[in-house]
Write a protein that holds these residues in place. Sequence first.
Motif, PDB file in Angstrom:
ATOM      1  N   HIS A   8       0.863  -1.193   0.000  1.00 56.21           N
ATOM      2  CA  HIS A   8       0.000   0.000   0.000  1.00 56.21           C
ATOM      3  C   HIS A   8       0.894   1.237   0.000  1.00 56.21           C
ATOM      4  O   HIS A   8       1.461   1.606   1.026  1.00 56.21           O
ATOM      5  CB  HIS A   8      -0.896  -0.015   1.247  1.00 56.21           C
ATOM      6  N   ILE A   9       1.026   1.858  -1.173  1.00 57.99           N
ATOM      7  CA  ILE A   9       1.804   3.087  -1.282  1.00 57.99           C
ATOM      8  C   ILE A   9       1.257   3.877  -2.461  1.00 57.99           C
ATOM      9  O   ILE A   9       0.875   3.305  -3.482  1.00 57.99           O
ATOM     10  CB  ILE A   9       3.313   2.799  -1.454  1.00 57.99           C
ATOM     11  N   THR A 190       0.012  -0.095   8.826  1.00 58.33           N
ATOM     12  CA  THR A 190       0.528   1.031   8.064  1.00 58.33           C
ATOM     13  C   THR A 190       1.549   1.797   8.890  1.00 58.33           C
ATOM     14  O   THR A 190       1.242   2.276   9.988  1.00 58.33           O
ATOM     15  CB  THR A 190      -0.619   1.955   7.635  1.00 58.33           C
ATOM     16  N   LEU A 191       2.750   1.907   8.342  1.00 59.34           N
ATOM     17  CA  LEU A 191       3.874   2.522   9.056  1.00 59.34           C
ATOM     18  C   LEU A 191       3.927   4.005   8.714  1.00 59.34           C
ATOM     19  O   LEU A 191       4.774   4.477   7.970  1.00 59.34           O
ATOM     20  CB  LEU A 191       5.174   1.818   8.661  1.00 59.34           C
ATOM     21  N   ASN A 217       2.907  -1.996   5.424  1.00 48.29           N
ATOM     22  CA  ASN A 217       3.043  -1.092   4.286  1.00 48.29           C
ATOM     23  C   ASN A 217       3.414   0.307   4.755  1.00 48.29           C
ATOM     24  O   ASN A 217       3.274   0.648   5.926  1.00 48.29           O
ATOM     25  CB  ASN A 217       1.748  -1.064   3.475  1.00 48.29           C
ATOM     26  N   SER A 218       3.869   1.125   3.805  1.00 46.09           N
ATOM     27  CA  SER A 218       4.276   2.497   4.145  1.00 46.09           C
ATOM     28  C   SER A 218       3.157   3.499   3.948  1.00 46.09           C
ATOM     29  O   SER A 218       3.147   4.549   4.597  1.00 46.09           O
ATOM     30  CB  SER A 218       5.462   2.913   3.271  1.00 46.09           C
ATOM     31  N   ALA A 219       2.207   3.205   3.042  1.00 44.29           N
ATOM     32  CA  ALA A 219       1.153   4.150   2.658  1.00 44.29           C
ATOM     33  C   ALA A 219       1.723   5.525   2.318  1.00 44.29           C
ATOM     34  O   ALA A 219       1.080   6.549   2.538  1.00 44.29           O
ATOM     35  CB  ALA A 219       0.082   4.263   3.743  1.00 44.29           C
ATOM     36  N   LEU A 228      10.372   4.245   2.616  1.00 45.93           N
ATOM     37  CA  LEU A 228      11.261   3.171   3.072  1.00 45.93           C
ATOM     38  C   LEU A 228      10.875   2.676   4.468  1.00 45.93           C
ATOM     39  O   LEU A 228      11.691   2.091   5.176  1.00 45.93           O
ATOM     40  CB  LEU A 228      12.716   3.650   3.071  1.00 45.93           C
ATOM     41  N   ALA A 229       9.635   2.882   4.833  1.00 52.74           N
ATOM     42  CA  ALA A 229       9.185   2.463   6.166  1.00 52.74           C
ATOM     43  C   ALA A 229       9.225   0.950   6.344  1.00 52.74           C
ATOM     44  O   ALA A 229       9.517   0.452   7.437  1.00 52.74           O
ATOM     45  CB  ALA A 229       7.777   2.986   6.439  1.00 52.74           C
TER      46      ALA A 229
END
Length: 297
Positions: A8-9, A190-191, A217-219, A228-229
């Motif tokens: 998820h980005i 989500t990070l 995911n980083s979203a 880059l989370a």
Amino acid sequence: MPFYIDPHIHMISRVTDDYQRMAQCGCVAVSEPAFWAGFDRGSAEGFRDYFRHLTEVEPKRAAQFGIRHYSWLCINAKESENVSLSRDVIAIIPEYLDKPNVLGIGEIGLNKNTRNEATIFQEHVDLAMKTNELILIHTPHLEDKYKGTRMIIDMLKGDRRVNPERVCIDHVEEHTVRLALDNGFWCGMTLYPTTKCTPERAVDILEMVGTERIMANSAGDWGKSNPLAVPEMIQEMKRRGHTEEAIRKVVYDNPLAFFRQSARWQLLPEHEVTRENGARQVRATKTSRAAKAGKIG
């Protein structure tokens, strides 16, 4: 650094340099849900252009760095308060469902848990059921999250056509993760630095519930966020002594298992992915086979 998938980005909001950095950190694929543009769009035609960008432009941009780009289509929960506009957008989605990088309907869900949002959510679900698509769920932020997650799960469980194994409930936190898992759904952490999880909290959640049917995911989007989370969470898992197998399961195997349910998922097997000078390059099977057969020098 192991290979990973960012499930998820929002790459439409990221510069091309982010693709390069993600590739250098081991990213092999991304999944981009349709989302809010930072403003409410005025017509369904605006979404038609947006869907073209998701299905035509971003895959080419990602491919420059050996990253597979996939997308999801919907009108997001924030704009779904406008029921008339939402229905116009839902009506054009089937035109794009056969695009080779489309995984399903998403990210659909609730924003402020209103009646209109719930109506449009259910109409999205109905479209997904009629077209046999996967579903990616957006759960609300902060104080609305638990109530919204509960409402979403109740609506999904109330539709006998919905198979929880084909639905991912995203943005789970400590107080909602078990709602998703206990009801048989996949879930995503989500990070995101302000309204969702940090890498440290995400690893706490993994230590609380395990690694089954969960991904990270980083979203990354228009706001303060970090593409880059996921690699940062990988480092936190390593710091705490988690095994390479556990790390791989969360950041690669789990998203792969969920997305493979879509007939349009075509990520290359890992044995065809090699590292060279710090950059990841993908070697096509047919080229390898041709070389072995002596057809190319």
